[in-house]
Enzyme design. Structure first.
Site, PDB file in Angstrom:
ATOM      1  N   GLY A 222       9.931   0.924 -30.189  1.00  0.00           N
ATOM      2  CA  GLY A 222       8.926   1.908 -29.791  1.00  0.00           C
ATOM      3  C   GLY A 222       8.320   1.703 -28.420  1.00  0.00           C
ATOM      4  O   GLY A 222       7.337   2.353 -28.079  1.00  0.00           O
ATOM      5  N   PRO A 264      14.123  -2.737 -29.933  1.00  0.00           N
ATOM      6  CA  PRO A 264      14.013  -1.698 -28.909  1.00  0.00           C
ATOM      7  C   PRO A 264      15.246  -0.801 -28.864  1.00  0.00           C
ATOM      8  O   PRO A 264      16.376  -1.300 -28.885  1.00  0.00           O
ATOM      9  CB  PRO A 264      13.902  -2.507 -27.614  1.00  0.00           C
ATOM     10  CG  PRO A 264      14.605  -3.793 -27.901  1.00  0.00           C
ATOM     11  CD  PRO A 264      14.406  -4.072 -29.357  1.00  0.00           C
ATOM     12  N   GLY A 265      15.042   0.494 -28.837  1.00  0.00           N
ATOM     13  CA  GLY A 265      16.155   1.444 -28.681  1.00  0.00           C
ATOM     14  C   GLY A 265      16.052   2.077 -27.300  1.00  0.00           C
ATOM     15  O   GLY A 265      16.736   1.703 -26.346  1.00  0.00           O
ATOM     16  N   ARG A 302      16.098  16.941 -27.283  1.00  0.00           N
ATOM     17  CA  ARG A 302      14.728  16.408 -27.139  1.00  0.00           C
ATOM     18  C   ARG A 302      13.710  17.389 -26.565  1.00  0.00           C
ATOM     19  O   ARG A 302      12.591  17.472 -27.063  1.00  0.00           O
ATOM     20  CB  ARG A 302      14.747  15.099 -26.344  1.00  0.00           C
ATOM     21  CG  ARG A 302      15.588  14.001 -27.023  1.00  0.00           C
ATOM     22  CD  ARG A 302      15.443  12.638 -26.362  1.00  0.00           C
ATOM     23  NE  ARG A 302      14.156  12.041 -26.673  1.00  0.00           N
ATOM     24  CZ  ARG A 302      13.112  12.057 -25.880  1.00  0.00           C
ATOM     25  NH1 ARG A 302      13.174  12.631 -24.688  1.00  0.00           N
ATOM     26  NH2 ARG A 302      11.987  11.521 -26.268  1.00  0.00           N
ATOM     27  N   TYR A 306      11.133  17.815 -29.481  1.00  0.00           N
ATOM     28  CA  TYR A 306       9.919  17.019 -29.300  1.00  0.00           C
ATOM     29  C   TYR A 306       9.018  17.543 -28.177  1.00  0.00           C
ATOM     30  O   TYR A 306       8.004  16.914 -27.866  1.00  0.00           O
ATOM     31  CB  TYR A 306      10.274  15.569 -28.920  1.00  0.00           C
ATOM     32  CG  TYR A 306      11.171  14.832 -29.878  1.00  0.00           C
ATOM     33  CD1 TYR A 306      10.748  14.549 -31.178  1.00  0.00           C
ATOM     34  CD2 TYR A 306      12.422  14.381 -29.482  1.00  0.00           C
ATOM     35  CE1 TYR A 306      11.567  13.837 -32.039  1.00  0.00           C
ATOM     36  CE2 TYR A 306      13.248  13.668 -30.346  1.00  0.00           C
ATOM     37  CZ  TYR A 306      12.811  13.402 -31.616  1.00  0.00           C
ATOM     38  OH  TYR A 306      13.616  12.689 -32.464  1.00  0.00           O
ATOM     39  N   CYS A 332      23.040  30.450 -28.144  1.00  0.00           N
ATOM     40  CA  CYS A 332      22.346  31.640 -28.629  1.00  0.00           C
ATOM     41  C   CYS A 332      21.148  31.222 -29.476  1.00  0.00           C
ATOM     42  O   CYS A 332      21.181  31.235 -30.717  1.00  0.00           O
ATOM     43  CB  CYS A 332      23.291  32.549 -29.401  1.00  0.00           C
ATOM     44  SG  CYS A 332      24.347  33.442 -28.285  1.00  0.00           S
ATOM     45  N   GLU A 333      20.130  30.810 -28.768  1.00  0.00           N
ATOM     46  CA  GLU A 333      18.923  30.211 -29.334  1.00  0.00           C
ATOM     47  C   GLU A 333      18.104  29.888 -28.086  1.00  0.00           C
ATOM     48  O   GLU A 333      18.698  29.593 -27.056  1.00  0.00           O
ATOM     49  CB  GLU A 333      19.309  28.903 -30.031  1.00  0.00           C
ATOM     50  CG  GLU A 333      18.258  28.211 -30.822  1.00  0.00           C
ATOM     51  CD  GLU A 333      18.269  28.626 -32.287  1.00  0.00           C
ATOM     52  OE1 GLU A 333      17.185  28.767 -32.841  1.00  0.00           O
ATOM     53  OE2 GLU A 333      19.363  28.811 -32.855  1.00  0.00           O
ATOM     54  N   TYR A 360      18.897   8.943 -27.638  1.00  0.00           N
ATOM     55  CA  TYR A 360      18.722  10.139 -28.479  1.00  0.00           C
ATOM     56  C   TYR A 360      19.216  11.397 -27.765  1.00  0.00           C
ATOM     57  O   TYR A 360      18.653  12.475 -27.921  1.00  0.00           O
ATOM     58  CB  TYR A 360      17.253  10.274 -28.925  1.00  0.00           C
ATOM     59  CG  TYR A 360      16.716   8.982 -29.513  1.00  0.00           C
ATOM     60  CD1 TYR A 360      17.198   8.516 -30.734  1.00  0.00           C
ATOM     61  CD2 TYR A 360      15.805   8.201 -28.818  1.00  0.00           C
ATOM     62  CE1 TYR A 360      16.760   7.311 -31.256  1.00  0.00           C
ATOM     63  CE2 TYR A 360      15.356   6.988 -29.335  1.00  0.00           C
ATOM     64  CZ  TYR A 360      15.832   6.551 -30.549  1.00  0.00           C
ATOM     65  OH  TYR A 360      15.407   5.350 -31.065  1.00  0.00           O
TER      66      TYR A 360
HETATM   67  C1  LIG Z   1      14.199   4.208 -34.199  1.00  0.00           C
HETATM   68  C2  LIG Z   1      13.835   2.852 -34.570  1.00  0.00           C
HETATM   69  C3  LIG Z   1      13.640   1.877 -33.586  1.00  0.00           C
HETATM   70  C4  LIG Z   1      13.751   2.160 -32.121  1.00  0.00           C
HETATM   71  O1  LIG Z   1      12.761   2.990 -31.618  1.00  0.00           O
HETATM   72  P1  LIG Z   1      12.683   3.225 -30.054  1.00  0.00           P
HETATM   73  O2  LIG Z   1      11.531   4.137 -29.868  1.00  0.00           O
HETATM   74  O3  LIG Z   1      13.958   3.846 -29.621  1.00  0.00           O
HETATM   75  O4  LIG Z   1      12.486   1.895 -29.414  1.00  0.00           O
HETATM   76  C5  LIG Z   1      13.353   0.592 -34.008  1.00  0.00           C
HETATM   77  N1  LIG Z   1      13.243   0.273 -35.305  1.00  0.00           N
HETATM   78  C6  LIG Z   1      13.422   1.189 -36.276  1.00  0.00           C
HETATM   79  C7  LIG Z   1      13.313   0.768 -37.686  1.00  0.00           C
HETATM   80  C8  LIG Z   1      13.718   2.502 -35.944  1.00  0.00           C
HETATM   81  O5  LIG Z   1      13.880   3.397 -36.907  1.00  0.00           O
END
Ligand SMILES: *Cc1c(COP(=O)(O)O)cnc(C)c1O
Length: 405
Positions: A222, A264-265, A302, A306, A332-333, A360
């Site tokens: 996150g 971290p993603g 996104r 979002y 078409c949206e 994402y």
């Molecule tokens: C999606 C997710 C993340 C990564 O979130 P980011 O906002 O991309 O860092 C980490 N842990 C869990 C369990 C998730 O579902």
């Protein structure tokens, strides 16, 4: 300054591989990982890349090559991580409302598992008892994250075992001899405020005494990254310092050493990704200047899903007059990428690049309108390599079964 691919490099890739195309920059991912390692060097921290952000196997291999682990959101992601070469001890499966069969499959593969419901925890305890260390995903009742759709830790969220049920967890632990090694929370995405993480740590530390086998506190992912020019991400250095401080005072107070895990993603891959599109059509409507591109919400959802901001530049015209454009897709949206955005003068066939497309982006792409998903290219050592070919009509037909008349 962070590494970026130049307009020239991106335009050359668009010409060589066609558009729309996702481009990823390996060294930029490495750079983000190094920032994390540096910021958390004083704590016993391990990073698991939340691979749902971007799962192309070449990205997973790169992540592995730089020494980062993998966090998975489905058993299929676990299998992809295995294919990419991660050993089971470097794979974490953080589940959400999954069938017990998936947990059994993960157990068989020998990966770390975080369980997020009492019912699965009970089944796990009954089947494996003390033999298989496991983590529990708690819902800490903390409101955090960029918007409600990406907030996961608040008191109405579907995620995790509610903190109020901790007594039930402890009862299960007694009854089935569960081996609880990890306490996990993930409160949401795009959390800028270091205090939110501190709050999470506080919640988990207050529970530690109930868990004699506890080794790991997993704070999820996150971390926020900047999307708009001038925007700031999570202050990773400040976060690292805060976590170090919390953990060292915990150690002094309780005489126990704990590891901290992160997932971290977005932080690792968002800024490493670019979506390049071509402008199909310019259309003036009243005072709105539409630029219609060869992509849409089918490729990058996104903005529509979002309300996310993605910075856009015209890489075919660096020096044009800045004019306001509404950049829209070919679906078409209503699929607006940007509303009334200042962009260097656009001509038909120009290439536009959307930034922060690594996380994402492709991962949430679909075949809506029966359009092909983009190709993907990875730039490593300045060399662009195709890592997913463009789809064909056969790909769309492949899974369909034509029923007999
Ligand atoms: C999606 C997710 C993340 C990564 O979130 P980011 O906002 O991309 O860092 C980490 N842990 C869990 C369990 C998730 O579902």
């Amino acid at each position: 300054m962070p590494q970026v691919l130049s307009h020239r490099q991106l335009a050359d890739i668009a010409t060589a591989f066609g558009t729309p195309v996702y481009v990823y920059h390996a060294e930029r991912i490495t750079e983000q990982y190094n920032l994390l390692k540096e910021a958390f060097r004083e704590v016993n921290a391990t990073f698991f890349y939340a691979c749902k952000a971007l799962t192309n196997i070449n990205i997973l291999k790169h992540i592995k090559s730089i020494g980062c682990n993998a966090d998975c959101s489905s058993v299929n992601e676990v299998l992809l991580a295995v294919v990419a070469g991660f050993p089971p001890e470097n794979i974490l499966y953080t589940s959400s409302n999954i069938s017990f069969a998936e947990i059994e499959a993960a157990e068989e593969l020998g990966v770390h598992i975080n369980i997020d419901s009492l019912s699965n925890l009970e089944k796990f305890g009954r089947k494996y008892g003390h033999s298989y260390p496991v983590g529990i995903r708690l819902r800490p009742n903390i409101m955090a994250g960029g918007n409600l759709k990406i907030s996961t830790g608040h008191n109405k969220s579907k995620f995790g075992i509610p903190l109020e049920d901790i007594d039930k967890v402890l009862a299960l632990m007694q009854e089935t001899n569960l081996h609880i090694r990890t306490l996990h929370i993930h409160t949401g995405s795009e959390i800028k405020d270091v205090e939110v993480f501190a709050k999470g740590i506080e919640v988990l530390f207050s529970l530690v005494n109930h868990f004699p086998d506890l080794k790991v506190v997993d704070l999820g992912g996150g971390f926020k990254v900047p999307y708009a020019p001038g925007e700031e991400g999570t202050d990773i250095k400040a976060l690292g310092a805060k976590v170090a401080e919390e953990f060292s005072s915990f150690e002094k107070q309780f005489g126990r050493k704990l590891e901290v895990w992160f997932e971290p993603g977005k932080f690792l891959v968002s800024e490493a990704g670019y979506l390049i599109t071509s402008v199909n059509v310019l259309k003036q409507s009243g005072d709105i200047r539409f630029a219609g591109v060869d992509s849409g919400l089918n490729h990058l959802i996104r903005p529509m899903f979002y309300g996310a901001y993605h910075h856009i530049e015209n890489i075919s015209n660096d020096t044009g007059q800045m004019l306001p454009y509404t950049v829209v897709g070919n679906i078409c949206e209503t699929d607006t990428f940007a509303d009334n955005r200042m962009i260097s003068e656009i001509r038909e066939d120009d290439y536009l690049v959307l930034y922060n497309a690594g996380a994402y982006g492709m991962e949430m792409a679909s075949n809506y309108n029966s359009r092909f998903r983009p190709a993907e290219v990875l730039v490593k050592n300045n060399k662009p390599v195709l890592i997913r070919r463009r789809e064909t009509l056969q790909d769309i037909l492949n899974t369909q079964v034509v029923a007999a008349d």
